[in-house]
Design a protein around this motif. Structure first.
Motif, PDB file in Angstrom:
ATOM      1  N   CYS A  48      60.396 -24.473 122.118  1.00  0.00           N
ATOM      2  CA  CYS A  48      59.507 -24.082 123.067  1.00  0.00           C
ATOM      3  C   CYS A  48      59.597 -22.683 123.284  1.00  0.00           C
ATOM      4  N   THR A  53      55.786 -20.132 119.336  1.00  0.00           N
ATOM      5  CA  THR A  53      55.351 -21.429 119.933  1.00  0.00           C
ATOM      6  C   THR A  53      54.781 -21.012 121.450  1.00  0.00           C
ATOM      7  N   LEU A  54      55.389 -20.071 122.213  1.00  0.00           N
ATOM      8  CA  LEU A  54      54.647 -19.528 123.430  1.00  0.00           C
ATOM      9  C   LEU A  54      53.255 -19.204 123.249  1.00  0.00           C
ATOM     10  N   VAL A  57      50.970 -22.183 122.574  1.00  0.00           N
ATOM     11  CA  VAL A  57      50.761 -22.977 124.037  1.00  0.00           C
ATOM     12  C   VAL A  57      49.895 -22.367 124.739  1.00  0.00           C
ATOM     13  N   ASN A  58      50.027 -20.907 124.858  1.00  0.00           N
ATOM     14  CA  ASN A  58      49.125 -20.240 126.021  1.00  0.00           C
ATOM     15  C   ASN A  58      47.799 -20.206 125.405  1.00  0.00           C
ATOM     16  N   ASN A  65      50.826 -17.334 129.621  1.00  0.00           N
ATOM     17  CA  ASN A  65      52.478 -17.483 129.897  1.00  0.00           C
ATOM     18  C   ASN A  65      52.582 -19.091 130.293  1.00  0.00           C
ATOM     19  N   GLY A  67      53.609 -21.283 128.704  1.00  0.00           N
ATOM     20  CA  GLY A  67      54.825 -21.627 127.921  1.00  0.00           C
ATOM     21  C   GLY A  67      55.993 -21.451 128.524  1.00  0.00           C
ATOM     22  N   LEU A  70      56.879 -24.583 130.759  1.00  0.00           N
ATOM     23  CA  LEU A  70      57.264 -25.662 129.638  1.00  0.00           C
ATOM     24  C   LEU A  70      58.784 -25.463 129.118  1.00  0.00           C
ATOM     25  N   THR A  71      58.842 -24.124 128.709  1.00  0.00           N
ATOM     26  CA  THR A  71      60.244 -23.905 128.234  1.00  0.00           C
ATOM     27  C   THR A  71      61.269 -24.067 129.552  1.00  0.00           C
TER      28      THR A  71
END
Length: 396
Positions: A48, A53-54, A57-58, A65, A67, A70-71
């Motif tokens: 993550c 990955t960020l 996801v965004n 942001n 991600g 989530l992280t």
């Protein structure tokens, strides 16, 4: 950077595969299950946190942001899993373990909820993939969210350090080694990841720019710390089986002289020879085959040979046990020769139980195999030689 993080996640996750090789057994063992969960969550944190990955996801959520929470939520879940693992590892009454696990889950569950709420309240329109902590260090609500996730992770690592130091004084062997690795990983996490993050954030508050500590120093330190912790959790679980397999391989090889001698007399089914078969499985098949051959050769045992070799060994100064092994090895070699030549069983034959059949495990067979390579009058460290002396003529 993403490639390095993904590689760390892969190595991190592979350790859980080693522990979870027997799913049914692992699911019934709270310690194994909690170890696997902690390691998998740690790997997910790395996945993550990767910039690639960020960004994905965004883009998928349409929220800049997204991600980040989530992280941070994954990191909190990992911290909780580490504490749960320590509780299960330390052991205790079922009620106490259950109570402590529920407390950890409740505390970090509330922390995850708080992170999500604070992110929802914050203004984070600018996407930041590598320096979010320092870029939003002074932003309302984001500031509190960043501090919360850092404090939650710090609490878990500090508790882990205390437990490792305290418990390390009470245990030994692989468990102590594992605790030292975990302690080293936790200290590296505190000093290399958390302290650098705190320093970079506080520097932003005071108008200074130490972002490189958060973006360049902290990620590799976190990766190394997590790998050390994973090795510490796995080592006490995997080292004993590995040592057992290594010893099994050694016993399997030491039985080769005995197996070569009695192989023709064995009627046991042919063992599988797959390359992936573990040494202990091979050793078990060899033990069964040798014991079967010993039963077949029992009618050919000549006690006159055994008694003569035993007396020779005793006169040479060997202990009664060594003399017995030498005598049994000589008698077995003589019986194998008789059986191979299809001779009649000796008149002096009869029932006799070998020392190798009186003890459990392969140790007795290994002693017998080693005795085959030593003359009756030699000590255990002597060079190999012919086992039996020329038989004196006798009248039946």
């Amino acid at each position: 950077m993403s490639l390095v993080v993904y590689l760390a996640a892969l190595v991190f996750a592979m350790t859980s595969v080693l522990l979870f090789r027997r799913p049914r057994t692992a699911l019934r063992n709270p310690l194994t299950l909690s170890t696997c969960v902690a390691i998998v969550l740690g790997a997910l944190v790395f996945v993550c946190a990767a910039p690639a990955t960020l960004a994905t996801v965004n883009e998928l959520t349409g929220i800049p942001n997204f991600g980040a929470p989530l992280t941070y939520g994954m990191l909190c879940a990992y911290s909780c899993a580490v504490l749960v693992l320590l509780v299960n590892w330390r052991g205790g009454s079922r009620a106490w373990v259950r109570r402590m696990v529920l407390r950890c889950v409740a505390a970090y569950g509330l922390l995850v909820v708080a992170i999500v709420v604070l992110f929802a309240l914050a203004d984070t329109d600018t996407e930041r993939l590598t320096d979010l902590d320092t870029y939003y260090a002074g932003t309302p609500f984001m500031r509190e969210m960043i501090l919360l996730y850092l404090l939650g992770h710090s609490a878990a690592m500090l508790v882990m350090c205390v437990v490792c130091v305290k418990w390390g004084r009470e245990v030994g062997g692989p468990l102590r080694t594992g605790l030292r690795l975990i302690l080293l990983g936790a200290l590296l996490d505190v000093a290399g990841f958390q302290l650098t993050k705190y320093t970079a954030v506080v520097a932003r508050w005071s108008g200074h720019d130490l972002d490189f500590l958060s973006t360049t120093v902290a990620p590799p330190m976190a990766s190394l710390a997590a790998l050390l912790c994973a090795a510490g959790f796995v080592l006490p679980r995997l080292l004993p089986p590995v040592v057992a397999q290594w010893r099994g391989l050694g016993d399997y090889r030491r039985l080769e002289p005995l197996w070569s001698l009695v192989r023709s007399a064995s009627t046991a089914p042919r063992p599988p020879t797959a390359w992936w078969q573990l040494p202990q499985a091979r050793l078990q098949w060899r033990e069964v085959s040798i014991h079967d051959a010993l039963l077949t050769l029992a009618p050919y045992f000549d006690h006159r040979v055994r008694e003569r070799v035993r007396d020779t060994a005793l006169r040479a100064g060997r202990s009664p046990h060594e003399a017995r092994l030498a005598a049994e090895a000589a008698m077995l070699a003589d019986s194998a020769r008789r059986a191979a030549a299809r001779e009649e069983p000796p008149e002096a034959g009869g029932t006799y139980r070998l020392h190798a059949t009186e003890v459990s495990g392969p140790s007795g067979l290994v002693e017998l195999a080693l005795a085959l390579d030593r003359p009756p009058g030699a000590s255990a460290g002597s060079a190999p030689s012919s086992l039996t002396e020329p038989e004196e003529p006798h009248v039946a």
